[in-house]
Design an enzyme around this catalytic site. Sequence first.
Site, PDB file in Angstrom:
ATOM      1  N   LYS A 187       6.122  45.211  21.789  1.00  0.00           N
ATOM      2  CA  LYS A 187       5.369  43.954  21.677  1.00  0.00           C
ATOM      3  C   LYS A 187       3.876  44.255  21.647  1.00  0.00           C
ATOM      4  O   LYS A 187       3.333  44.797  22.602  1.00  0.00           O
ATOM      5  CB  LYS A 187       5.673  43.039  22.870  1.00  0.00           C
ATOM      6  CG  LYS A 187       5.189  41.613  22.619  1.00  0.00           C
ATOM      7  CD  LYS A 187       5.155  40.760  23.864  1.00  0.00           C
ATOM      8  CE  LYS A 187       3.869  40.878  24.618  1.00  0.00           C
ATOM      9  NZ  LYS A 187       2.672  40.446  23.879  1.00  0.00           N
ATOM     10  N   GLY A 240      -2.514  47.965  29.474  1.00  0.00           N
ATOM     11  CA  GLY A 240      -3.106  46.638  29.633  1.00  0.00           C
ATOM     12  C   GLY A 240      -3.817  46.560  30.970  1.00  0.00           C
ATOM     13  O   GLY A 240      -4.234  47.575  31.543  1.00  0.00           O
ATOM     14  N   THR A 244      -1.469  42.948  35.376  1.00  0.00           N
ATOM     15  CA  THR A 244      -0.190  42.917  34.645  1.00  0.00           C
ATOM     16  C   THR A 244       0.637  44.144  35.013  1.00  0.00           C
ATOM     17  O   THR A 244       1.855  44.054  35.195  1.00  0.00           O
ATOM     18  CB  THR A 244      -0.434  42.890  33.115  1.00  0.00           C
ATOM     19  OG1 THR A 244      -1.458  41.958  32.831  1.00  0.00           O
ATOM     20  CG2 THR A 244       0.813  42.525  32.349  1.00  0.00           C
ATOM     21  N   GLU A 262      -0.823  52.465  31.753  1.00  0.00           N
ATOM     22  CA  GLU A 262      -2.226  52.782  31.434  1.00  0.00           C
ATOM     23  C   GLU A 262      -3.012  51.502  31.657  1.00  0.00           C
ATOM     24  O   GLU A 262      -2.862  50.548  30.901  1.00  0.00           O
ATOM     25  CB  GLU A 262      -2.355  53.228  29.965  1.00  0.00           C
ATOM     26  CG  GLU A 262      -1.598  54.491  29.620  1.00  0.00           C
ATOM     27  CD  GLU A 262      -2.157  55.718  30.315  1.00  0.00           C
ATOM     28  OE1 GLU A 262      -3.326  55.699  30.759  1.00  0.00           O
ATOM     29  OE2 GLU A 262      -1.422  56.704  30.422  1.00  0.00           O
ATOM     30  N   CYS A 296     -11.183  50.714  27.115  1.00  0.00           N
ATOM     31  CA  CYS A 296     -10.931  50.988  28.534  1.00  0.00           C
ATOM     32  C   CYS A 296     -11.754  52.179  29.018  1.00  0.00           C
ATOM     33  O   CYS A 296     -11.967  52.345  30.212  1.00  0.00           O
ATOM     34  CB  CYS A 296      -9.449  51.252  28.751  1.00  0.00           C
ATOM     35  SG  CYS A 296      -8.850  52.566  27.673  1.00  0.00           S
ATOM     36  N   GLU A 398     -13.680  45.208  36.627  1.00  0.00           N
ATOM     37  CA  GLU A 398     -13.710  45.506  35.195  1.00  0.00           C
ATOM     38  C   GLU A 398     -14.166  44.269  34.415  1.00  0.00           C
ATOM     39  O   GLU A 398     -13.586  43.201  34.551  1.00  0.00           O
ATOM     40  CB  GLU A 398     -12.314  45.921  34.713  1.00  0.00           C
ATOM     41  CG  GLU A 398     -12.327  46.352  33.267  1.00  0.00           C
ATOM     42  CD  GLU A 398     -10.934  46.715  32.724  1.00  0.00           C
ATOM     43  OE1 GLU A 398      -9.982  45.980  33.027  1.00  0.00           O
ATOM     44  OE2 GLU A 398     -10.821  47.716  32.008  1.00  0.00           O
TER      45      GLU A 398
HETATM   46  P1  NAD Z   1      -2.991  42.330  29.483  1.00  0.00           P
HETATM   47  O1  NAD Z   1      -2.456  43.034  30.667  1.00  0.00           O
HETATM   48  O2  NAD Z   1      -3.341  40.897  29.608  1.00  0.00           O
HETATM   49  O3  NAD Z   1      -1.966  42.405  28.267  1.00  0.00           O
HETATM   50  C1  NAD Z   1      -1.503  43.629  27.760  1.00  0.00           C
HETATM   51  C2  NAD Z   1      -0.155  43.394  27.104  1.00  0.00           C
HETATM   52  O4  NAD Z   1       0.768  43.028  28.107  1.00  0.00           O
HETATM   53  C3  NAD Z   1      -0.140  42.272  26.078  1.00  0.00           C
HETATM   54  O5  NAD Z   1       0.739  42.612  25.039  1.00  0.00           O
HETATM   55  C4  NAD Z   1       0.430  41.107  26.870  1.00  0.00           C
HETATM   56  O6  NAD Z   1       1.065  40.140  26.091  1.00  0.00           O
HETATM   57  C5  NAD Z   1       1.414  41.821  27.762  1.00  0.00           C
HETATM   58  N1  NAD Z   1       1.766  41.118  28.998  1.00  0.00           N
HETATM   59  C6  NAD Z   1       1.029  40.245  29.707  1.00  0.00           C
HETATM   60  N2  NAD Z   1       1.729  39.820  30.775  1.00  0.00           N
HETATM   61  C7  NAD Z   1       2.924  40.452  30.748  1.00  0.00           C
HETATM   62  C8  NAD Z   1       4.074  40.440  31.585  1.00  0.00           C
HETATM   63  N3  NAD Z   1       4.143  39.672  32.658  1.00  0.00           N
HETATM   64  N4  NAD Z   1       5.097  41.235  31.248  1.00  0.00           N
HETATM   65  C9  NAD Z   1       5.045  42.039  30.179  1.00  0.00           C
HETATM   66  N5  NAD Z   1       3.996  42.073  29.329  1.00  0.00           N
HETATM   67  C10 NAD Z   1       2.938  41.297  29.625  1.00  0.00           C
HETATM   68  O7  NAD Z   1      -4.224  43.192  28.985  1.00  0.00           O
HETATM   69  P2  NAD Z   1      -5.202  42.861  27.796  1.00  0.00           P
HETATM   70  O8  NAD Z   1      -6.136  41.779  28.243  1.00  0.00           O
HETATM   71  O9  NAD Z   1      -4.429  42.704  26.551  1.00  0.00           O
HETATM   72  O10 NAD Z   1      -5.985  44.249  27.659  1.00  0.00           O
HETATM   73  C11 NAD Z   1      -7.140  44.554  28.375  1.00  0.00           C
HETATM   74  C12 NAD Z   1      -6.819  45.503  29.502  1.00  0.00           C
HETATM   75  O11 NAD Z   1      -6.173  46.667  28.996  1.00  0.00           O
HETATM   76  C13 NAD Z   1      -8.053  46.005  30.207  1.00  0.00           C
HETATM   77  O12 NAD Z   1      -7.825  45.968  31.585  1.00  0.00           O
HETATM   78  C14 NAD Z   1      -8.179  47.441  29.727  1.00  0.00           C
HETATM   79  O13 NAD Z   1      -8.854  48.312  30.608  1.00  0.00           O
HETATM   80  C15 NAD Z   1      -6.753  47.816  29.585  1.00  0.00           C
HETATM   81  N6  NAD Z   1      -6.606  48.968  28.708  1.00  0.00           N
HETATM   82  C16 NAD Z   1      -6.265  50.168  29.254  1.00  0.00           C
HETATM   83  C17 NAD Z   1      -6.157  51.290  28.464  1.00  0.00           C
HETATM   84  C18 NAD Z   1      -5.767  52.621  29.037  1.00  0.00           C
HETATM   85  O14 NAD Z   1      -5.428  53.505  28.263  1.00  0.00           O
HETATM   86  N7  NAD Z   1      -5.797  52.796  30.339  1.00  0.00           N
HETATM   87  C19 NAD Z   1      -6.381  51.171  27.094  1.00  0.00           C
HETATM   88  C20 NAD Z   1      -6.735  49.931  26.572  1.00  0.00           C
HETATM   89  C21 NAD Z   1      -6.835  48.825  27.389  1.00  0.00           C
END
Ligand code: NAD
Length: 494
Positions: A187, A240, A244, A262, A296, A398
């Site tokens: 997804k 993400g 989450t 991650e 990130c 963040e």
């Molecule tokens: P998010 O956690 O809101 O969403 C990430 C993904 O998870 C999306 O596809 C979302 O639909 C899904 N999701 C949300 N709730 C869920 C649940 N309950 N169960 C399963 N899936 C769920 O994050 P975002 O706002 O899309 O991304 C930003 C974040 O991602 C920032 O915190 C950033 O630091 C982090 N990030 C980390 C890395 C890394 O490699 N460490 C890389 C890129 C982004």
Amino acid sequence: MAEELFVCKSFDCYLMKIKNYINGELVDPASNTFLDNINPSTGEVYSFIPDSDERDVELAVRAAAAAFAGWSNLPVAKRSDILLKIASLIDLNLDRLALAESVDQGKPLLVSKTVDIPRARDNFHFYATAAIHLSTEAHATENTAINYTLRQPVGIAGCISPWNLPLYLFTWKIAPALASGNCVVAKPSEITPMTAFLLSEICIEAGLPKGVLNIVHGLGSKAGAAIVSHPGIHAVSFTGGTKTGEWIARTAGPMFKKLSLELGGKNPNLVFADCNFEDAVKTSVNAAFSNQGEICLCGSRIFIEQKIYDRFKEAFIKRVSTLKVGDPFKEENKMGAIVSKQHMEKILSYIELAKQEGGKILYGGKQLMLDGQNKNGFFIEPTVIEGLAYDCRTNQEEIFGPVVTLTPFETEDEVLQYANSTQYGLAATVWTENLSRAHRVAARLQSGIVWINCWLLRDLRTPFGGMKSSGVGREGGFEALRFFTEEKNVCIKL
Ligand code: NAD
């Protein structure tokens, strides 16, 4: 790629419906309802995304289960051929994919063209070849037995990715999962679904057997949660936010699923007085504001040795003032739109918080109002703040946008305390020409990645990921192939 599924021919995009990719076909969601997909540089709805739920995930899991025996038993070289075909189709469609990524995410077209899409291609290329070289161990137990390790695919993997580097991070999970013989239910973020949809067309064209990869679009709380909690999915690879990630760990942990997380970051950038000054300024600006600060790995807390603080501040701001923000499709713009209105408001609220906490805005600090087709777009000026304590909320939480803080320090111990003070531990950068200091500081930083005199210099073979609240496990190189496989020891008595 079918012409009618073209995303955008110019800046004006069709209002089209994205489809799920299940069992090799492009299908509507079971609910037959769709969510708005907004172009962040215009603020307008430009396509619709399936509002999928557990019924779609169920179909995807069934398709993956049916495909598993065929895919996992295919010789690795054959799997590799198909993945290489996907890589070359990504290449062939570079312009179209880059355009789609920038419309969907808001990032400058040049960034999509030179970073995001080439990296998505590289992810497939890298894992298509890496899987061929994966070897396992053997242990001879003196005069008694020989043990060898089998490494077998976990089964069905769930891959969930965020919106900041949409196709880049989506493929970073899917490619190793597929290369090591798993079937996948994936997804992408509901905020940036378009290039994942285009990838499903590419997979069909490449001849990926049906059911091997299934892409279910929709909300995290529905489609994402259904993937995490489905008993037929044996491993979850998630990138993400930390919140989450917590929920996913709470849900998948008791089901004993393999988990790779991650998560967020609040990365320190340590600038010592003995640095190469020009390089440090130039790269620190890049590290703070690339992709509108929505990476990130962005260095959002810059700690500068007191002796060069004023000089660095002046040079930094001078350089930031040359960064043009605006329409992602105009070459002169180095920063594009913030991914969504909601995220823009979150970033602006942190700028307000910084002021309340006593921060002084040295540059930017406001939403940027543009005109013409971008008049309703989501833009923020690159923002530089000083005068904040290292442990205030602005410096601990963040923000994930174009906001950076400058803080002076006197000693190595002091800056290490500042750098390590957050709950996060993803990446850090150190600027010094003193080799001993570089090694010493790198070893003491609580961070999964340390860049010395550089930033975002990546080698796909290296372990990638964070410590503390920035994640669990590592991606990249053979680490990812190990994650997507189960080890089995076979002991033969002599
Ligand atoms: P998010 O956690 O809101 O969403 C990430 C993904 O998870 C999306 O596809 C979302 O639909 C899904 N999701 C949300 N709730 C869920 C649940 N309950 N169960 C399963 N899936 C769920 O994050 P975002 O706002 O899309 O991304 C930003 C974040 O991602 C920032 O915190 C950033 O630091 C982090 N990030 C980390 C890395 C890394 O490699 N460490 C890389 C890129 C982004």
